[in-house]
Design a protein around this motif. Structure first.
Motif, PDB file in Angstrom:
ATOM      1  N   PHE A  55      14.211 -18.789 -45.438  1.00 50.37           N
ATOM      2  CA  PHE A  55      13.340 -18.223 -46.651  1.00 50.37           C
ATOM      3  C   PHE A  55      12.779 -19.302 -47.489  1.00 50.37           C
ATOM      4  CE2 PHE A  55      17.789 -17.853 -47.488  1.00 50.37           C
ATOM      5  CZ  PHE A  55      18.203 -18.725 -48.219  1.00 50.37           C
ATOM      6  N   ALA A  56      13.073 -20.530 -47.077  1.00 54.59           N
ATOM      7  CA  ALA A  56      12.767 -21.787 -48.037  1.00 54.59           C
ATOM      8  C   ALA A  56      12.162 -22.800 -47.200  1.00 54.59           C
ATOM      9  CB  ALA A  56      13.760 -22.092 -49.000  1.00 54.59           C
ATOM     10  N   PRO A  57      11.806 -23.983 -47.611  1.00 51.52           N
ATOM     11  CA  PRO A  57      11.428 -25.006 -46.686  1.00 51.52           C
ATOM     12  C   PRO A  57      13.044 -25.594 -46.162  1.00 51.52           C
ATOM     13  CG  PRO A  57      10.284 -25.365 -48.884  1.00 51.52           C
ATOM     14  CD  PRO A  57      10.996 -24.060 -49.035  1.00 51.52           C
ATOM     15  N   GLY A  58      13.055 -25.834 -44.970  1.00 54.54           N
ATOM     16  CA  GLY A  58      14.223 -26.124 -44.302  1.00 54.54           C
ATOM     17  C   GLY A  58      14.110 -25.798 -42.781  1.00 54.54           C
ATOM     18  N   GLY A  59      15.061 -25.680 -42.038  1.00 56.14           N
ATOM     19  CA  GLY A  59      14.996 -25.090 -40.658  1.00 56.14           C
ATOM     20  C   GLY A  59      15.864 -26.066 -39.748  1.00 56.14           C
ATOM     21  N   ALA A  60      15.766 -25.773 -38.342  1.00 57.26           N
ATOM     22  CA  ALA A  60      16.520 -26.395 -37.675  1.00 57.26           C
ATOM     23  C   ALA A  60      16.162 -28.131 -37.132  1.00 57.26           C
ATOM     24  CB  ALA A  60      16.354 -25.906 -36.007  1.00 57.26           C
ATOM     25  N   PHE A  61      14.903 -28.297 -37.756  1.00 55.20           N
ATOM     26  CA  PHE A  61      14.361 -29.701 -37.375  1.00 55.20           C
ATOM     27  C   PHE A  61      14.945 -30.600 -38.705  1.00 55.20           C
ATOM     28  CE2 PHE A  61      11.569 -27.372 -34.825  1.00 55.20           C
ATOM     29  CZ  PHE A  61      11.733 -28.184 -33.798  1.00 55.20           C
ATOM     30  N   GLN A  62      14.766 -29.999 -39.789  1.00 54.81           N
ATOM     31  CA  GLN A  62      15.094 -30.780 -41.042  1.00 54.81           C
ATOM     32  C   GLN A  62      16.932 -30.905 -40.974  1.00 54.81           C
ATOM     33  OE1 GLN A  62      13.291 -28.314 -40.805  1.00 54.81           O
ATOM     34  NE2 GLN A  62      11.444 -28.660 -42.152  1.00 54.81           N
ATOM     35  N   GLY A  63      17.495 -29.761 -40.584  1.00 60.06           N
ATOM     36  CA  GLY A  63      18.985 -30.094 -40.496  1.00 60.06           C
ATOM     37  C   GLY A  63      19.176 -30.941 -39.285  1.00 60.06           C
ATOM     38  N   GLY A  64      18.629 -30.849 -38.248  1.00 62.21           N
ATOM     39  CA  GLY A  64      18.915 -31.858 -37.187  1.00 62.21           C
ATOM     40  C   GLY A  64      18.478 -33.349 -37.489  1.00 62.21           C
ATOM     41  N   ALA A  65      17.649 -33.262 -38.381  1.00 63.00           N
ATOM     42  CA  ALA A  65      17.374 -34.774 -38.668  1.00 63.00           C
ATOM     43  C   ALA A  65      18.615 -35.450 -39.555  1.00 63.00           C
ATOM     44  CB  ALA A  65      16.248 -35.198 -39.511  1.00 63.00           C
TER      45      ALA A  65
ATOM     46  N   VAL B 280      21.876 -34.048 -39.229  1.00 66.47           N
ATOM     47  CA  VAL B 280      23.013 -34.471 -38.276  1.00 66.47           C
ATOM     48  C   VAL B 280      22.719 -35.783 -37.455  1.00 66.47           C
ATOM     49  CG1 VAL B 280      23.964 -33.610 -36.256  1.00 66.47           C
ATOM     50  CG2 VAL B 280      23.244 -31.965 -38.010  1.00 66.47           C
ATOM     51  N   GLY B 281      21.427 -36.143 -37.038  1.00 66.45           N
ATOM     52  CA  GLY B 281      21.145 -37.086 -36.235  1.00 66.45           C
ATOM     53  C   GLY B 281      21.222 -38.384 -37.142  1.00 66.45           C
ATOM     54  N   GLY B 282      21.077 -38.247 -38.557  1.00 61.88           N
ATOM     55  CA  GLY B 282      21.398 -39.622 -39.581  1.00 61.88           C
ATOM     56  C   GLY B 282      23.067 -39.602 -39.486  1.00 61.88           C
TER      57      GLY B 282
ATOM     58  N   GLY C 121      20.012 -32.907 -33.479  1.00 65.40           N
ATOM     59  CA  GLY C 121      20.780 -34.015 -33.925  1.00 65.40           C
ATOM     60  C   GLY C 121      21.321 -35.013 -33.104  1.00 65.40           C
ATOM     61  N   LEU C 122      21.924 -34.473 -31.798  1.00 64.89           N
ATOM     62  CA  LEU C 122      22.648 -35.303 -30.891  1.00 64.89           C
ATOM     63  C   LEU C 122      21.337 -36.164 -30.242  1.00 64.89           C
ATOM     64  CD1 LEU C 122      25.098 -32.842 -29.017  1.00 64.89           C
ATOM     65  CD2 LEU C 122      25.472 -35.018 -30.389  1.00 64.89           C
ATOM     66  N   THR C 123      20.148 -35.263 -29.895  1.00 59.17           N
ATOM     67  CA  THR C 123      19.134 -36.251 -29.267  1.00 59.17           C
ATOM     68  C   THR C 123      18.898 -37.386 -30.076  1.00 59.17           C
ATOM     69  OG1 THR C 123      18.248 -34.240 -28.323  1.00 59.17           O
ATOM     70  CG2 THR C 123      16.870 -36.164 -28.469  1.00 59.17           C
ATOM     71  N   LEU C 124      18.639 -37.132 -31.623  1.00 61.17           N
ATOM     72  CA  LEU C 124      17.997 -38.296 -32.445  1.00 61.17           C
ATOM     73  C   LEU C 124      19.316 -39.306 -32.450  1.00 61.17           C
ATOM     74  CD1 LEU C 124      16.587 -36.207 -35.327  1.00 61.17           C
ATOM     75  CD2 LEU C 124      15.381 -37.522 -33.471  1.00 61.17           C
ATOM     76  N   GLY C 125      20.410 -38.863 -32.510  1.00 56.17           N
ATOM     77  CA  GLY C 125      21.502 -39.734 -32.582  1.00 56.17           C
ATOM     78  C   GLY C 125      21.498 -40.626 -31.284  1.00 56.17           C
ATOM     79  N   CYS C 126      21.376 -39.962 -30.102  1.00 58.68           N
ATOM     80  CA  CYS C 126      21.324 -40.687 -28.974  1.00 58.68           C
ATOM     81  C   CYS C 126      20.254 -41.587 -28.593  1.00 58.68           C
ATOM     82  CB  CYS C 126      21.274 -39.701 -27.729  1.00 58.68           C
ATOM     83  SG  CYS C 126      22.797 -38.898 -27.303  1.00 58.68           S
TER      84      CYS C 126
END
Lengths: 487, 225, 101
Positions: free
Chosen positions: B118-128, B130-132, B203-208
């Protein structure tokens, strides 16, 4: 279930096989071969659906354009997915045979299968996607997968060639994407069919057309943007070279055809059409000339791809004002199929030569006809198709183009087509000449698997036999005339 | 000199062409805003960007998860992790900081996933985020041999987004829906399931990708020429 | 957003795109070219975001989604490019090293 509903399986099957190959590396070869076996029936089914209903269309997620994305398959898409499926099947067999046998699995093989399956998924998605932004994602999948596959060769040359290819591919896609952005800003539409209605001759559309065309020319290696192709295609492992030349470069060409004969049809004047045909002609002459002078077999074949892509660009001016556009298109498509099968065959045969002799310098081909008679025969047959001798598909394709060009009095393209055939004959004979010199011994230095030999032969035989069934692609193209998506 | 001029002529030409085109865009601006908002009630979420990414144009996102998997396969195939730069020598201060930050990042990532509806956000932002968190762990040398020892689990995690997305898309066709057409009333749930799986993979992909190389193979690698 | 602000975003996007393109074609060093490709990408994304803001009322979500997808693709391409550039540099520094990696 109708083929409409299951159109998504074309990209999804290789995509899921890639997941299996990645999660369970021990199963990667089986996953790859299973997907490669499933693809020809799927593609055939799609083609039958197109024959029946003209065009297949699947609104993804149930959302219709402009908000949603549609997968669409018409005659041209069906021909392309059939080419991917059949050529991909034989390349997969060849790859499986050229890795070490069961029980041993190399790092390179674990790396190859997921990349190869993702490449197939990207290509299939590209050929059935009906949305210009979705096509961008497909272009990136095929581009990055193709680059990484070149790098699987591991040699410093291959790594350098892969890096150069990656830069061309990425900047080409970004030019394309900028065009998409401007097109969307001007029309609010991304769907290929809807775009036909709304694209007008205003500055944004013209610039978008230029940017997208430029980007796709880079990715398709149209002269003078071909410089990256010979090093990349010649330094990759044999199955990868075959896939790159036979299938991957056709992706950009396919999108260009869709755009120029679709949304941009009103923008593109006779001048632009003659100009892109002129680049094609230059590619034929330059590519063939370079092919004649290359010291290595794989470089000859790679430059030959530069030249053969030129023929496909002659399709633009010849089909543009043809009285019977479908006939001209049939010529182009048959030529494309002929090149896809013949070029894949030659590259696979070249891989066998490399495996047998250890290098692919042209003089090393001496004795090939005795050591690897099947591969030598495959090269000969594929050569017939590449030159365009009857009764091969190469001949039929060129014949249809020549007839269409002469009907409109565009004799200069005919001259280029004929010159190209003569030059092709020169480089093919230059390769085949040494192959028939008798060697000192009966056995090649290294043995080559029989499957690797026969897959090359099967593709070469197809490139000739297609000449007898050229009516099939003609029927497919004719089935979807007037469906709104077809050129 | 002429070469220099020619070298700049192309980019200047590109700039002029793009600038001309974007300034000549028609007004009022054509857009899909109205269509996107009109269908928002059926989409299962109220954030229009999430609705586009996970519903109207979900295929783009599905293919994009394919690109992420592709990147990991490529990078792992090209390099081994032991080539990647080793983190700095661990210090108690750094370690303490990271141990405090990582849970915070993970929780915030999960929060971003949830509010994406319902607001700005989502899997990509969250995944970023987790990657961090993984990047921090790697920098602090705290990942240890985890990547090498839990390979199968890692591989499942890296591809779970793509697998779940595809599976949902395919399974719904059994009820007569189109590919990726969520059955009525299930859109919100299914989107959340897909996004959760995608968050793990992203998240895992960005980390890897940051670690920059694959774990050592557990199989024989006999292909050095 | 007012029209002139949007125009500024559009022009800066076009400039970044052209500068990035210049970098990709003119630079030799792989790392610089990788950065240049990313600058090009940022130019496209800026143009897309500005296009989303051109209309009246709320911003258009479709270009926003396109940018998000584009960013992820750019990250992946950059990772592959960096890995390749690193390998290529390694090979360059030891020319006889023909080893797999």
């Amino acid at each position: 279930m109708s083929p409409d509903r299951l159109l998504f399986l074309l990209p999804l099957v290789p995509l899921l096989a890639a997941v299996v190959a990645f999660v369970a590396p021990g199963w990667s070869r089986r996953a790859g071969l299973a997907a490669a076996t499933a693809m020809p029936p799927l593609a055939l089914w799609t083609a039958m659906g197109v024959l029946e209903s003209g065009m297949l269309s699947l609104p993804l997620g149930g959302w219709t354009a402009p908000l949603g994305i549609a997968l669409r398959a018409d005659g041209l898409s069906a021909v392309m997915v059939l080419a991917v499926a059949v050529v991909g099947f034989f390349i997969s067999l060849h790859a499986a045979a050229s890795f070490p046998g069961a029980g041993v699995q190399t790092h390179r093989e674990r790396f190859f299968w997921p990349l190869w399956l993702l490449l197939l998924a990207g290509l299939n998605a590209l050929f059935v996607s009906g949305d210009v932004f979705n096509l961008y994602v497909c272009l990136e999948i095929t581009g990055i997968a193709a680059v990484s596959l070149v790098a699987t060769a591991g040699s410093p040359d291959a790594i350098r060639a892969a890096l150069r290819y990656l830069f061309v591919s990425l900047s080409g896609s970004l030019f394309y994407l900028m065009g998409v952005a401007i097109l969307y800003g001007g029309t609010g539409v991304l769907d290929l069919v809807l775009l036909v209605e709304v694209v007008a001759g205003d500055p944004p559309a013209i610039i978008a057309c230029l940017l997208m065309t430029g980007g796709l020319m880079m990715k398709t290696a149209l002269f003078p943007m071909h410089f990256w192709l010979p090093p990349a295609h010649s330094s990759a492992p044999a199955p990868v070279s075959a896939a790159l030349s036979a299938l991957v470069v056709k992706g950009g060409l396919y999108i260009l055809l869709r755009l120029w004969f679709g949304p941009f049809a009103d923008l593109v004047g006779d001048g632009a059409i003659q100009w892109i045909g002129g680049l094609g002609a230059a590619a034929i002459v330059w590519g063939s000339w370079q092919a004649i002078h290359q010291p290595r077999l794989k470089l000859v074949v790679a430059y030959s791809t530069v030249a053969q892509l030129g023929y496909l660009f002659l399709l633009f001016p010849i089909a543009w004002s043809a009285a019977d556009r479908t006939a001209a298109f049939t010529g182009g498509v048959v030529l494309l199929l002929s090149h896809a099968t013949a070029k894949a065959a030659v590259f696979l045969a070249a891989g066998n030569v490399l495996a047998a002799v250890g290098n692919d310098r042209v003089p090393s081909l001496c004795g090939l006809s005795r050591w690897l008679p099947v591969s030598a025969f495959a090269m000969g047959l594929a050569g017939v198709a590449l030159i365009g001798l009857p009764p091969s598909a190469g001949f039929i394709g060129k014949w249809l183009l020549v007839v269409a060009a002469l009907e409109q009095g565009q004799w200069w393209w005919v001259a280029v087509l004929l010159l190209g055939s003569v030059l092709a004959a020169v480089y093919i004979i230059r390769l085949l000449g040494p192959a028939f010199v008798m060697p000192d011994s009966d056995q090649p230095p290294n043995p080559v698997s029989r499957i690797a030999e026969w897959t090359a032969f099967a593709l070469a035989a197809l490139s000739v036999l297609l000449g007898f069934v050229a009516i099939w692609p003609a029927r497919l193209l004719a089935a979807s005339v007037g469906s709104g998506f077809s050129p | 000199m002429i070469g220099r001029v020619a070298g700049w002529a192309l980019p200047l030409g590109v700039f002029a062409a793009v600038a001309w085109a974007v300034l000549a865009l028609p007004s009022p601006a054509p857009s899909l805003t109205d269509e996107a908002l009109a269908a928002i009630d059926e989409s299962g979420v109220s954030n229009p960007v999430t609705a586009v990414l996970l519903n109207y144009r979900s295929t783009d996102t599905l293919l994009e998860l394919g690109v992420l998997l592709l990147a990991v396969v490529s990078v792992w195939g090209l390099r081994r992790a032991d080539h990647a730069a080793a983190g700095p020598e661990s210090s108690p201060l750094l370690e303490g900081l990271i141990r405090g930050l990582v849970p915070l990042l993970l929780v915030t990532g999960g929060y971003l996933l949830w509010i994406g509806a319902f607001a700005p956000g989502g899997a990509f932002q969250g995944g970023a985020l987790v990657g961090g968190a993984i990047v921090l762990l790697a920098l602090g040398g705290l990942t240890g041999r985890w990547f090498a020892d839990r390979q199968r689990l890692l591989r499942v995690g890296l591809s779970v987004g793509l697998a779940v997305f595809s599976a949902v898309g395919w399974v719904v066709t059994a009820w007569g829906s189109w590919f990726l057409e969520y059955p009525e009333g299930m859109a919100k749930t299914l989107i959340l399931v897909i996004e959760t799986a995608a968050l793990v993979s992203i998240g895992l992909t960005l980390g890897c990708l940051f670690v920059g190389g694959g774990p050592p193979d557990d199989l024989e690698t006999g292909d050095a020429p | 957003m007012t029209g002139s602000t949007v125009d500024l975003f559009l022009l800066v996007g076009a400039a970044l795109f052209a500068l990035g393109a210049a970098g990709v074609f003119r630079e030799v060093e792989a790392l610089r070219r990788i950065i240049a490709v990313n600058v090009m990408g940022s130019g496209v994304f800026l143009v897309l975001v500005a296009i989303a803001a051109r209309g009246e009322g709320p911003p258009d979500p479709v270009p926003h989604a396109m940018v998000l997808t584009g960013i992820v693709v750019a990250v992946c391409a950059t990772a592959v490019a960096l890995a390749l550039a690193d390998l290529s540099r390694r090979h360059g520094s030891s020319a006889d090293d023909k080893a797999d990696r």
